[in-house]
Design an enzyme around this catalytic site. Structure first.
Site, mmCIF file in Angstrom:
data_model
loop_
_atom_site.group_PDB
_atom_site.id
_atom_site.type_symbol
_atom_site.label_atom_id
_atom_site.label_comp_id
_atom_site.label_asym_id
_atom_site.label_seq_id
_atom_site.Cartn_x
_atom_site.Cartn_y
_atom_site.Cartn_z
ATOM 1 N N LYS A 19 -0.916 8.670 9.592
ATOM 2 C CA LYS A 19 -1.265 8.252 8.227
ATOM 3 C C LYS A 19 -1.550 6.750 8.168
ATOM 4 O O LYS A 19 -2.553 6.324 7.607
ATOM 5 C CB LYS A 19 -0.111 8.633 7.283
ATOM 6 C CG LYS A 19 -0.370 8.336 5.826
ATOM 7 C CD LYS A 19 0.401 9.291 4.929
ATOM 8 C CE LYS A 19 1.840 8.881 4.712
ATOM 9 N NZ LYS A 19 1.971 7.695 3.854
ATOM 10 N N SER A 20 -0.667 5.964 8.762
ATOM 11 C CA SER A 20 -0.839 4.499 8.710
ATOM 12 C C SER A 20 -2.157 4.078 9.356
ATOM 13 O O SER A 20 -2.877 3.222 8.826
ATOM 14 C CB SER A 20 0.297 3.810 9.471
ATOM 15 O OG SER A 20 1.510 4.026 8.827
ATOM 16 N N ARG A 24 -5.717 2.395 7.700
ATOM 17 C CA ARG A 24 -6.240 1.127 8.216
ATOM 18 C C ARG A 24 -7.670 1.277 8.726
ATOM 19 O O ARG A 24 -8.480 0.347 8.637
ATOM 20 C CB ARG A 24 -5.303 0.582 9.305
ATOM 21 C CG ARG A 24 -4.008 0.021 8.688
ATOM 22 C CD ARG A 24 -2.873 -0.007 9.696
ATOM 23 N NE ARG A 24 -1.687 -0.697 9.214
ATOM 24 C CZ ARG A 24 -0.766 -0.170 8.395
ATOM 25 N NH1 ARG A 24 -0.915 1.051 7.934
ATOM 26 N NH2 ARG A 24 0.296 -0.868 8.044
ATOM 27 N N SER A 164 8.649 -5.137 6.595
ATOM 28 C CA SER A 164 7.751 -4.163 5.980
ATOM 29 C C SER A 164 6.330 -4.379 6.477
ATOM 30 O O SER A 164 5.749 -5.448 6.294
ATOM 31 C CB SER A 164 7.781 -4.313 4.454
ATOM 32 O OG SER A 164 6.617 -3.738 3.888
ATOM 33 N N ASP A 317 10.578 6.151 8.451
ATOM 34 C CA ASP A 317 10.178 7.395 7.782
ATOM 35 C C ASP A 317 10.824 8.639 8.402
ATOM 36 O O ASP A 317 10.773 9.727 7.814
ATOM 37 C CB ASP A 317 8.651 7.540 7.801
ATOM 38 C CG ASP A 317 7.975 6.487 6.920
ATOM 39 O OD1 ASP A 317 8.654 5.912 6.040
ATOM 40 O OD2 ASP A 317 6.779 6.220 7.128
ATOM 41 N N LYS A 344 11.304 4.116 -1.190
ATOM 42 C CA LYS A 344 10.169 4.911 -0.679
ATOM 43 C C LYS A 344 9.660 5.818 -1.809
ATOM 44 O O LYS A 344 9.953 5.574 -2.972
ATOM 45 C CB LYS A 344 10.619 5.705 0.549
ATOM 46 C CG LYS A 344 11.030 4.816 1.718
ATOM 47 C CD LYS A 344 9.867 4.019 2.238
ATOM 48 C CE LYS A 344 10.285 3.053 3.316
ATOM 49 N NZ LYS A 344 9.182 2.165 3.718
ATOM 50 N N ARG A 348 15.474 7.796 -0.897
ATOM 51 C CA ARG A 348 15.713 8.784 0.168
ATOM 52 C C ARG A 348 17.178 8.842 0.610
ATOM 53 O O ARG A 348 17.574 9.811 1.259
ATOM 54 C CB ARG A 348 14.772 8.529 1.348
ATOM 55 C CG ARG A 348 13.343 8.914 1.018
ATOM 56 C CD ARG A 348 12.371 8.702 2.169
ATOM 57 N NE ARG A 348 11.039 9.181 1.806
ATOM 58 C CZ ARG A 348 9.914 8.825 2.419
ATOM 59 N NH1 ARG A 348 9.954 7.985 3.442
ATOM 60 N NH2 ARG A 348 8.755 9.323 2.016
ATOM 61 N N ARG A 390 8.201 13.800 2.563
ATOM 62 C CA ARG A 390 9.083 13.777 3.749
ATOM 63 C C ARG A 390 10.401 14.513 3.471
ATOM 64 O O ARG A 390 11.011 15.084 4.379
ATOM 65 C CB ARG A 390 9.335 12.346 4.217
ATOM 66 C CG ARG A 390 8.041 11.591 4.477
ATOM 67 C CD ARG A 390 8.077 10.659 5.657
ATOM 68 N NE ARG A 390 6.769 10.041 5.830
ATOM 69 C CZ ARG A 390 5.726 10.614 6.439
ATOM 70 N NH1 ARG A 390 5.832 11.816 6.965
ATOM 71 N NH2 ARG A 390 4.566 9.992 6.530
#
Ligand code: S3P
Length: 431
Positions: A19-20, A24, A164, A317, A344, A348, A390
């Site tokens: 996903k990241s 990008r 982060s 994650d 998040k 979580r 998640r």
């Protein structure tokens, strides 16, 4: 959705693209010169939000069954959208795009769904404002909607209070447009996909320890980025659910193909080792500046461990799923230094404690993590995903090893990152 226990999980699975890295690819591809081709792009709702935002700023993006082509228009090729940009549920879209928008010669308002409108944006507003940006939270609560009036920026050395990647990336992307170099120092190293892809596209970017420096005016095209071909590896954050299910169910063996094992993302593998998990890495490879391997995972007798410090950002994650795995381990698992879990897509820590307790686990919430006393069998229960993908996937894996039926509320939120998830899980439990 209702799930029944399974006897085992077996077979081969290829998880969707990271996903990241998919996000990008669209963002950097849009502000690079020339064409960027992204193979194995994740067609989850979050990355589709990123595509939609850049299309609205005049970028031509074609999506043909997982291969996405972006016709980049260079650093200064974006045009003003004709209304508010909607980032959906995606924190990555909201934060990274803010770094790109702050130096543009136009104004934009950004927003997202109910969850996004509660997530902290002050963490990017602060450093971007220090660079000269005009960016404000419309409701004055430090959250989206954000109003950004583009302005010329100058480089800064930002000492980030949090590890982060979204904060680091927002500052680095703004730094591409700033006068003078921009540096970001983090307390611990977060995922470095932005740095790797920027370098791959020709930017002048260097990392030393926990500090990254970007100097504008670098680049193969003499002042910008040059697009290229990106092969997105499988997402370790999607692999973790099959990995966990195979570890906790008896007689199980799963081969998860082509998973990204970038060291800034692979904290899970270290913790698996500490817990005595049988995970073997096969076929190691490297493409588009990101290392990959196949993960062979077999049922294991897990033991408790302590998870803290620099490994936390490298598996942020995956921590909810590891907390679930810890219920099946012998002894106590302590997770600390993980307060970021509270901000998040849901809190979580609170939701894991609530749902695992409902299933009979011995789990305690702490200020920055959880304490799980393993070895107590879980039973089915009604669990609330809080629309957090998640959390839903973690409890689908837990349900397979629990006694009786488990019901997951708002289970369809998995579309955010893994639309095929339940079908794949079912296939593997039938093999
Ligand atoms: C991400 C960074 C992490 C992670 C998120 C994706 C990214 O967030 O939790 O799912 O793509 O940069 P933070 O930067 O807030 O830690």
């Amino acid at each position: 959705m209702k799930l029944k226990p399974a006897a085992h999980i077996r077979g081969e699975v290829t998880v969707p693209g990271d996903k990241s890295i998919s996000h990008r690819g669209i963002m950097l591809g849009s502000i690079a010169s020339g064409k960027t081709e992204i193979q194995n792009f994740l067609e989850g709702a979050d990355c589709l939000s990123t595509i939609s935002c850049f299309r609205r700023m005049g970028i031509e993006i074609e999506n043909k069954g997982g291969t996405v082509t972006v016709q980049g228009r260079g650093l200064h090729g974006l045009s003003a959208p004709d209304g508010i940009l909607d980032c959906g549920n995606s924190g990555t879209t909201t934060r990274l795009i803010s770094g790109i928008l702050a130096p543009q010669p136009f104004s934009v308002t950004l927003t997202g769904d109910a969850s996004i409108q509660k997530r902290p944006m002050k963490r990017i507003i602060d450093p971007l404002s220090q660079m000269g940006a005009d960016i404000k939270s419309l409701h004055g609560n430090g959250c989206a909607p954000l109003e950004i009036h583009g302005r010329p920026l100058h480089g800064i050395h930002y000492n980030s209070p949090v590890a982060s990647a979204q904060v680091k990336s927002a500052v680095l992307l703004a730094g591409l447009y700033a006068e003078g170099p921009t540096m970001v120092t983090e307390p611990q190293k977060s995922r470095d996909h932005t740095e790797r892809m920027l370098k791959f596209f020709g930017a002048d970017i260097r990392s030393e320890g926990n500090t990254v420096t970007v100097t504008p005016g670098g680049g193969l095209a003499g002042g910008g980025l040059t697009g290229g071909r990106i092969l997105v590896p499988g997402d370790i954050s999607s692999a973790v659910y099959f990995l966990a299910a195979a570890l906790i169910l008896p007689n199980s063996e799963v081969l998860i193909k082509n998973v990204g094992i970038n060291p800034t993302r692979a904290g899970l593998l270290k913790v698996c080792q500490d817990m005595g998990a049988d995970v073997t890495l096969l076929n190691r490879s490297e493409d588009s500046a990101e290392p990959t391997a196949d993960l062979l995972v077999r049922s294991s007798s897990l033991k408790g461990t302590v998870i803290e410090g620099p490994v936390i950002p490298a598996m942020i994650d995956e921590l909810p799923t590891v907390a679930m795995m810890a219920c099946f381990a012998e002894g106590t698992t302590v997770i600390r230094d993980a307060a970021e879990l509270k901000v998040k897509e849901s809190n979580r820590i609170a939701i894991m404690v609530e749902n695992l307790s409902a299933m009979g686990a011995d789990i305690e919430e702490t200020g920055d993590g959880m304490i799980i006393r393993g070895g107590r069998p879980l039973h089915g229960a009604v669990v609330d995903s809080r629309k957090d993908h998640r959390i839903a996937m973690t409890f689908a894996a837990a349900a397979l090893a629990a006694e009786g039926e488990t019901e997951i509320k708002d289970a369809d939120c998995v579309d955010i990152s893994y639309p095929e998830f339940y079908r794949e899980l079912e296939r593997l439990t039938k093999e």
